[in-house]
Design a protein around this motif. Sequence first.
Motif, PDB file in Angstrom:
ATOM      1  N   GLY A 204       0.791  -1.222   0.000  1.00  0.00           N
ATOM      2  CA  GLY A 204       0.000   0.000   0.000  1.00  0.00           C
ATOM      3  C   GLY A 204       0.821   1.269   0.000  1.00  0.00           C
ATOM      4  N   SER A 205       2.149   1.152  -0.211  1.00  0.00           N
ATOM      5  CA  SER A 205       3.005   2.338  -0.101  1.00  0.00           C
ATOM      6  C   SER A 205       3.138   3.112  -1.402  1.00  0.00           C
ATOM      7  CB  SER A 205       4.404   1.912   0.378  1.00  0.00           C
ATOM      8  OG  SER A 205       5.005   1.018  -0.556  1.00  0.00           O
ATOM      9  N   GLY A 206       2.407   2.733  -2.425  1.00  0.00           N
ATOM     10  CA  GLY A 206       2.507   3.464  -3.689  1.00  0.00           C
ATOM     11  C   GLY A 206       2.383   2.523  -4.873  1.00  0.00           C
ATOM     12  N   HIS A 207       3.072   2.869  -5.950  1.00  0.00           N
ATOM     13  CA  HIS A 207       2.981   2.035  -7.148  1.00  0.00           C
ATOM     14  C   HIS A 207       4.260   2.182  -7.969  1.00  0.00           C
ATOM     15  CE1 HIS A 207       1.682   6.019  -8.645  1.00  0.00           C
ATOM     16  NE2 HIS A 207       2.317   5.644  -9.752  1.00  0.00           N
ATOM     17  N   LEU A 208       4.449   1.245  -8.892  1.00  0.00           N
ATOM     18  CA  LEU A 208       5.476   1.348  -9.931  1.00  0.00           C
ATOM     19  C   LEU A 208       4.774   1.531 -11.279  1.00  0.00           C
ATOM     20  CD1 LEU A 208       8.137  -1.410  -9.143  1.00  0.00           C
ATOM     21  CD2 LEU A 208       8.385   1.047  -8.923  1.00  0.00           C
ATOM     22  N   THR A 209       5.358   2.352 -12.126  1.00  0.00           N
ATOM     23  CA  THR A 209       4.790   2.530 -13.468  1.00  0.00           C
ATOM     24  C   THR A 209       5.630   1.746 -14.466  1.00  0.00           C
ATOM     25  OG1 THR A 209       3.982   4.736 -12.905  1.00  0.00           O
ATOM     26  CG2 THR A 209       4.167   4.183 -15.250  1.00  0.00           C
ATOM     27  N   VAL A 210       4.969   0.859 -15.185  1.00  0.00           N
ATOM     28  CA  VAL A 210       5.651   0.077 -16.225  1.00  0.00           C
ATOM     29  C   VAL A 210       5.132   0.543 -17.583  1.00  0.00           C
ATOM     30  CG1 VAL A 210       5.933  -1.902 -14.703  1.00  0.00           C
ATOM     31  CG2 VAL A 210       3.967  -1.800 -16.230  1.00  0.00           C
ATOM     32  N   ALA A 211       6.009   0.473 -18.587  1.00  0.00           N
ATOM     33  CA  ALA A 211       5.620   0.836 -19.952  1.00  0.00           C
ATOM     34  C   ALA A 211       5.639  -0.437 -20.802  1.00  0.00           C
ATOM     35  CB  ALA A 211       6.594   1.861 -20.536  1.00  0.00           C
ATOM     36  N   THR A 212       4.601  -0.604 -21.612  1.00  0.00           N
ATOM     37  CA  THR A 212       4.508  -1.803 -22.441  1.00  0.00           C
ATOM     38  C   THR A 212       3.859  -1.503 -23.781  1.00  0.00           C
ATOM     39  OG1 THR A 212       3.674  -4.086 -22.564  1.00  0.00           O
ATOM     40  CG2 THR A 212       2.287  -2.473 -21.434  1.00  0.00           C
ATOM     41  N   THR A 213       4.246  -2.239 -24.788  1.00  0.00           N
ATOM     42  CA  THR A 213       3.601  -2.142 -26.100  1.00  0.00           C
ATOM     43  C   THR A 213       2.569  -3.249 -26.290  1.00  0.00           C
ATOM     44  OG1 THR A 213       5.315  -3.510 -27.122  1.00  0.00           O
ATOM     45  CG2 THR A 213       5.676  -1.122 -27.140  1.00  0.00           C
ATOM     46  N   ARG A 214       2.489  -4.203 -25.333  1.00  0.00           N
ATOM     47  CA  ARG A 214       1.597  -5.359 -25.473  1.00  0.00           C
ATOM     48  C   ARG A 214       0.805  -5.563 -24.183  1.00  0.00           C
ATOM     49  NH1 ARG A 214       4.584 -10.352 -26.512  1.00  0.00           N
ATOM     50  NH2 ARG A 214       2.760 -11.064 -27.670  1.00  0.00           N
ATOM     51  N   PRO A 215      -0.181  -4.726 -23.934  1.00  0.00           N
ATOM     52  CA  PRO A 215      -0.938  -4.824 -22.667  1.00  0.00           C
ATOM     53  C   PRO A 215      -1.587  -6.186 -22.455  1.00  0.00           C
ATOM     54  CG  PRO A 215      -1.422  -2.764 -23.788  1.00  0.00           C
ATOM     55  CD  PRO A 215      -0.640  -3.591 -24.743  1.00  0.00           C
ATOM     56  N   GLU A 216      -1.967  -6.889 -23.545  1.00  0.00           N
ATOM     57  CA  GLU A 216      -2.671  -8.158 -23.392  1.00  0.00           C
ATOM     58  C   GLU A 216      -1.836  -9.210 -22.674  1.00  0.00           C
ATOM     59  OE1 GLU A 216      -0.769  -8.004 -27.514  1.00  0.00           O
ATOM     60  OE2 GLU A 216      -1.827  -6.635 -26.141  1.00  0.00           O
ATOM     61  N   THR A 217      -0.493  -9.082 -22.730  1.00  0.00           N
ATOM     62  CA  THR A 217       0.344 -10.103 -22.086  1.00  0.00           C
ATOM     63  C   THR A 217       0.480  -9.885 -20.590  1.00  0.00           C
ATOM     64  OG1 THR A 217       2.417  -8.890 -22.466  1.00  0.00           O
ATOM     65  CG2 THR A 217       1.677 -10.403 -24.210  1.00  0.00           C
ATOM     66  N   MET A 218       0.015  -8.734 -20.067  1.00  0.00           N
ATOM     67  CA  MET A 218       0.152  -8.498 -18.631  1.00  0.00           C
ATOM     68  C   MET A 218      -0.609  -9.543 -17.808  1.00  0.00           C
ATOM     69  SD  MET A 218      -2.374  -5.346 -17.599  1.00  0.00           S
ATOM     70  CE  MET A 218      -2.060  -5.677 -15.880  1.00  0.00           C
ATOM     71  N   LEU A 219      -1.598 -10.162 -18.446  1.00  0.00           N
ATOM     72  CA  LEU A 219      -2.349 -11.204 -17.739  1.00  0.00           C
ATOM     73  C   LEU A 219      -1.448 -12.378 -17.363  1.00  0.00           C
ATOM     74  CD1 LEU A 219      -5.556 -11.234 -19.987  1.00  0.00           C
ATOM     75  CD2 LEU A 219      -5.148  -9.932 -17.873  1.00  0.00           C
ATOM     76  N   GLY A 220      -0.289 -12.484 -18.021  1.00  0.00           N
ATOM     77  CA  GLY A 220       0.653 -13.554 -17.720  1.00  0.00           C
ATOM     78  C   GLY A 220       1.919 -13.058 -17.031  1.00  0.00           C
ATOM     79  N   ASP A 221       1.914 -11.811 -16.533  1.00  0.00           N
ATOM     80  CA  ASP A 221       3.107 -11.282 -15.858  1.00  0.00           C
ATOM     81  C   ASP A 221       3.494 -12.157 -14.674  1.00  0.00           C
ATOM     82  OD1 ASP A 221       3.229  -9.216 -17.615  1.00  0.00           O
ATOM     83  OD2 ASP A 221       2.687  -7.632 -16.206  1.00  0.00           O
ATOM     84  N   ALA A 222       4.843 -12.333 -14.513  1.00  0.00           N
ATOM     85  CA  ALA A 222       5.350 -13.107 -13.376  1.00  0.00           C
ATOM     86  C   ALA A 222       6.219 -12.255 -12.462  1.00  0.00           C
ATOM     87  CB  ALA A 222       6.162 -14.296 -13.878  1.00  0.00           C
ATOM     88  N   ALA A 223       6.591 -11.030 -12.903  1.00  0.00           N
ATOM     89  CA  ALA A 223       7.428 -10.156 -12.078  1.00  0.00           C
ATOM     90  C   ALA A 223       7.487  -8.788 -12.736  1.00  0.00           C
ATOM     91  CB  ALA A 223       8.837 -10.718 -11.926  1.00  0.00           C
ATOM     92  N   VAL A 224       7.999  -7.810 -11.970  1.00  0.00           N
ATOM     93  CA  VAL A 224       8.425  -6.530 -12.515  1.00  0.00           C
ATOM     94  C   VAL A 224       9.909  -6.422 -12.220  1.00  0.00           C
ATOM     95  CG1 VAL A 224       8.286  -4.028 -12.321  1.00  0.00           C
ATOM     96  CG2 VAL A 224       6.198  -5.383 -12.315  1.00  0.00           C
TER      97      VAL A 224
END
Length: 921
Positions: A204-224
């Motif tokens: 709950g301390s905030g967020h990280l902003t990631v940039a991507t060209t393929r948003p549909e693959t975020m459903l399979g993200d395993a890490a940042v």
Amino acid sequence: MDKTFQPADIEQRWYQSWEAAGYFAPKGGDEPYCVMIPPPNVTGSLHMGHGFQETIIDALVRYHRMAGYDTLWQVGTDHAGIATQMVVERQLAAEGKDRHEMGREAFIEKIWDWKATSGGTITQQLRRLGASPDWSRERFTMDEGLSQAVQETFIRLYREGLIYRGQRLVNWDPALHTAISDLEVVSEEEQGKLWHFRYPLSDGSGHLTVATTRPETMLGDAAVAVHPDDERYAHLVGKEIDLPLCDRRIPIIADDYVDPEFGTGCVKITPAHDFNDYEVGQRHDLPLLNVFDDDAAINDHAPEFYRGMDRFTAREKIIDDLRHLGLLEKTDDHTLKVPRGDRSGVVIEPYLTQQWYVDAKALAGPAIHAVESGQIEFVPKQWENTYFAWMRDIQDWCISRQLWWGHRIPAWFDAEGNIYVGADESSVRAEHGLDDALPLHQDEDVLDTWFSSALWTFSTLGWPEDTEMLQRYHPTSVLVTGFDIIFFWVARMIMMTLHLRGEVPFKQVYVHGLVRDAEGQKMSKSKGNVLDPIDLIDGIDLPGLMEKRTAGLMQPKQAERIREATQRQFPDGINAYGTDALRFTFYSLAATGRDIKFDIGRIEGFRNFCNKIWNAARYVLMNCEGKDCGLDPQLPVTLGTSELWIESELQRVLERFRHSITSYRFDLASQGLYDFIWNEYCDWYLELSKVSLRDESDPAAARGTRRTLIRTLEKSLRALHPLMPYITEEIWQSVAPLAGASGPTIMLQEFPREDATLINEPAIANIEWLKNFALAVRTIRGEMNIPPGKRLPVLLREGSPEDPERIEALKAQLKQLAGLASIEWLTGDAPASATGLCGKLEILVPLADLIDRDAELARLDKEIEKLKGELKRIEGKLNNAGFVAKAPAEVVAKEEEKLRFQQTSLEKLLLQREQLGNIPS
């Protein structure tokens, strides 16, 4: 011979004659020379790359055949799994049928039917190019012998532990439902978007902003991931993130893969949907979560409300959902490289599937050593570095394809997933003691076509049987190929051949460049700059060319753009140039290792070269047929300076040609022959020959001239034959009997060998002097605007001690070449003359009786005023600071070059006017 050279009249007639007579087959010899054709796809048709490559190979083959080698050019085609299956599936679709309805066996039978009726287009086109492989030995990568070789290889490598089955990322074509090779992926820049999403920290301390060209693959993200040295995020490594939309927590990791300068420096890691992410995932032991199915739609591993959506539909839905959640920070325009299937045109997905692999690392060591040790030589040598770079970082090779057309993998599975590899089901059961009641199912996949072509050099010669052909012609001599398949074919052939045969597949690899258009652009249908070799040979009118270039284009605007470009480039269509002119153009452009800019103006020039040879042959035949050509050893023959000189030049060009072609400098080989035939033989020697042929007082000299004329032409034709097979054969048939040669075809004659003892240095020096003398007179004639037919008196003064002797010996030849009425040494004051130099010798042409002084002065004054006006215009432009500052550098440079040219021209005209002014009126 006909009055004019008409290639269409002779080409197919001669080719059919050669093939029917079996001239392309090996004829025996002390040393074998073998080249394997890079097998074109059975679905293919000839393009400029094929044309260039096959003419290069044909020159090598024809040269070595004539040089006495036991020459085999092994020909064949590749079954082209994806391309062929697509062709037949399209045919079925047009009939309202589907391969799945037909079943596998019926579909394969349909493909064989298509192959029998329509699969030979490119081999017929290769014949039009004059290619001379042994067609009687034509092979096909799906024929019975090669299929046996493929099966033997798979079984052997599997049993040695070098083939295995595993789950990895592959290039997946969602339209064709198969893995494809990197070579079948075309990545081009397209305009896209870069979305910036906020990923909330789990604490709950905030967020990280990631940039991507393929948003549909975020459903399979395993890490940042962040970079280990990025101080902005160092305190967050090890914490977790709540993955939006997915109700999952994923870790924040540190990895060198991340570029801190790209986007926010935070990268989403999706190991099951990106090749780089996969490697990161392996290093950090991340889970592989595949969220796509075979159609690239969202599967059941993703949240329920996205399941079944097409990937791009899901993309829009995900962006919209994150926007509503306040997690879409911004969207930027972004240029990116999009991978598309070269056959289907759809975007390719990195996809996690079960596939068969070859342990390439285990095979790479001996293949690297073979090149390091010199057993295999790359030409040009720098391509070895490309080879080593790939081989030393080689990845295991995915050899399975989800197709029906191809070599089906010889592996069977039982209900529990156990694998049994063997030649057929019965041998598998016998080897493993399996009961007939145990159900077995053969793997549905087929092998990558590169797997069968990796065996090409030895499978085509009969392996796995130890045939006489294999013993005789393997290893092969040279592989001719483009640099774009060093990885896919060359390296794999080396690896497989060394492992299975214990020897290299070839001793040299000649790597040629790619054929581009005149501006250096890659030829592509979408650009409308594709040239068809057959169109260049036969010619095509403008409507036909437009129709070919726009066929299949779906966008009307693109079709109209291509039509306009075609109209500008070829307002009258493309002329018929014939095969020989096209082939010679390819050779002239074949400098080692460079891409080829194909300018159609060159082929026009080499069509003229064909005409030059034809007309020269007609002159020779006209002066030699029915006459004494010096074949009778009982009759005396006198060889003058001209004959000794042209023989010397012939020996020198033969030596240069042999060196050039064996070092793969086809540009130098062709240029040497062009210069000799056009300049030395046609322009100089044919003119020189007229002196002795017209002098009936010395039959021995005339006999020597005719013998030299005919023998030099006959040897030149033999030397030229590997490059220009048709015109040389046609002319040789008429010339050979007069030269004392015999045989049914020029292609089986001995290649002319150079003889250094025939090089006569004094004759060379004397004729070079004569040429300089004639050129000096011709320059005066041109500058003074003296008509070509006007015979000139010349006066001589100064000169070297050798000049009087040369003048006396070569006076008749000088008069012939320079169009002279008389040659005298100056004894008094020089009249008003135009002057030229030949070494130290001063050549004066008195002008008083040759030109209309006043008319010529008026003409020169007009030209001078015109040049002064043009100079003033150019100088004004270049003195304009605004023009120089704003115009492109190349435009300014062009104007400066114009200025220098006009200044030089003006100086010449002023000098001419001064000389004319000295002539009394």
